[in-house]
Design a protein around this motif. Structure first.
Motif, PDB file in Angstrom:
ATOM      1  N   TYR A 276       0.858  -1.189   0.000  1.00 49.60           N
ATOM      2  CA  TYR A 276       0.000   0.000   0.000  1.00 49.60           C
ATOM      3  C   TYR A 276       0.888   1.231   0.000  1.00 49.60           C
ATOM      4  O   TYR A 276       2.001   1.201   0.519  1.00 49.60           O
ATOM      5  N   ASP A 277       0.370   2.314  -0.554  1.00 50.00           N
ATOM      6  CA  ASP A 277       1.085   3.584  -0.548  1.00 50.00           C
ATOM      7  C   ASP A 277       0.762   4.410   0.684  1.00 50.00           C
ATOM      8  O   ASP A 277       1.613   5.111   1.216  1.00 50.00           O
ATOM      9  N   VAL A 278      -0.503   4.348   1.119  1.00 52.62           N
ATOM     10  CA  VAL A 278      -0.967   5.189   2.227  1.00 52.62           C
ATOM     11  C   VAL A 278      -1.911   4.398   3.119  1.00 52.62           C
ATOM     12  O   VAL A 278      -2.769   3.668   2.630  1.00 52.62           O
TER      13      VAL A 278
ATOM     14  N   ILE B  23      -4.682   5.204   6.061  1.00 51.64           N
ATOM     15  CA  ILE B  23      -5.473   6.220   6.760  1.00 51.64           C
ATOM     16  C   ILE B  23      -6.151   5.509   7.914  1.00 51.64           C
ATOM     17  O   ILE B  23      -6.913   4.560   7.698  1.00 51.64           O
TER      18      ILE B  23
ATOM     19  N   GLN C 167       3.297   5.580   4.010  1.00 53.50           N
ATOM     20  CA  GLN C 167       2.835   6.869   4.519  1.00 53.50           C
ATOM     21  C   GLN C 167       1.546   6.640   5.308  1.00 53.50           C
ATOM     22  O   GLN C 167       0.686   5.868   4.870  1.00 53.50           O
ATOM     23  N   ALA C 168       1.418   7.293   6.451  1.00 53.25           N
ATOM     24  CA  ALA C 168       0.267   7.047   7.324  1.00 53.25           C
ATOM     25  C   ALA C 168      -0.358   8.361   7.773  1.00 53.25           C
ATOM     26  O   ALA C 168       0.345   9.280   8.203  1.00 53.25           O
ATOM     27  N   VAL C 169      -1.682   8.405   7.691  1.00 54.88           N
ATOM     28  CA  VAL C 169      -2.455   9.577   8.078  1.00 54.88           C
ATOM     29  C   VAL C 169      -3.353   9.194   9.250  1.00 54.88           C
ATOM     30  O   VAL C 169      -4.090   8.215   9.175  1.00 54.88           O
TER      31      VAL C 169
ATOM     32  N   ASN D  39       2.576  10.177   9.546  1.00 55.91           N
ATOM     33  CA  ASN D  39       3.217  11.217   8.757  1.00 55.91           C
ATOM     34  C   ASN D  39       2.384  12.483   8.684  1.00 55.91           C
ATOM     35  O   ASN D  39       2.895  13.543   8.347  1.00 55.91           O
TER      36      ASN D  39
ATOM     37  N   THR E  34      -3.663  15.852   1.226  1.00 57.68           N
ATOM     38  CA  THR E  34      -2.685  15.295   2.160  1.00 57.68           C
ATOM     39  C   THR E  34      -2.013  14.063   1.558  1.00 57.68           C
ATOM     40  O   THR E  34      -0.789  13.911   1.637  1.00 57.68           O
ATOM     41  N   ILE E  35      -2.799  13.208   0.938  1.00 56.78           N
ATOM     42  CA  ILE E  35      -2.239  12.004   0.294  1.00 56.78           C
ATOM     43  C   ILE E  35      -1.268  12.398  -0.807  1.00 56.78           C
ATOM     44  O   ILE E  35      -0.188  11.827  -0.938  1.00 56.78           O
TER      45      ILE E  35
ATOM     46  N   LEU F  92       1.985  13.594   0.750  1.00 56.22           N
ATOM     47  CA  LEU F  92       2.750  12.466   1.288  1.00 56.22           C
ATOM     48  C   LEU F  92       3.372  11.640   0.171  1.00 56.22           C
ATOM     49  O   LEU F  92       4.493  11.163   0.297  1.00 56.22           O
ATOM     50  N   SER F  93       2.644  11.485  -0.927  1.00 57.31           N
ATOM     51  CA  SER F  93       3.157  10.726  -2.066  1.00 57.31           C
ATOM     52  C   SER F  93       4.389  11.413  -2.662  1.00 57.31           C
ATOM     53  O   SER F  93       5.356  10.763  -3.045  1.00 57.31           O
TER      54      SER F  93
END
Length: 111
Positions: free
Chosen positions: A33-35, A37, A64-66, A86, A101-102, A105-106
């Motif tokens: 996964y890229d992100v 949430i 990356q984590a939100v 992040n 936001t994504i 982060l990307s």
């Protein structure tokens, strides 16, 4: 949760849903996964516990984590960032804000 995921899908995201921290960890083992949430206020394993488990695994170090939280005070933001997220977004967060936001982060992840 499902309507929120549908809105992200309309923006072009590929989305899988987990209703618990344990389920999220299981999904992470299945594919990259890229992100991530994550809501902070989950039952059982909260978002802080989830991100600690994620950060323990070198395989997910670039993920990356939100954090999504009902609280947006600076102390809440700082706790989320110190825990391994992040970014932090206070609820209710708009889809546009989440997508922005994504995207940020990307870009950071690619550098």
């Amino acid at each position: 949760l499902e309507p929120f995921a549908d809105l992200l899908r309309l923006e072009g995201a590929q989305v899988d849903i987990a209703t618990s921290g344990q389920q999220a960890l299981a999904l992470l083992k299945d594919k990259p996964y890229d992100v991530l949430i994550s809501d902070i206020g989950m039952e059982g394993m909260d978002g802080y516990e989830l991100i600690r488990e994620v950060r323990k695994n070198p395989q997910w170090s670039a993920l990356q984590a939100v954090a999504l939280s009902g609280f947006g005070r600076s102390v809440d933001v700082n706790r989320a960032l110190r825990s391994g997220f992040n970014a932090h977004l206070a609820k209710p967060a708009s889809v546009a804000h989440i997508c922005q936001t994504i995207a940020q982060l990307s870009l950071k992840a690619r550098k």
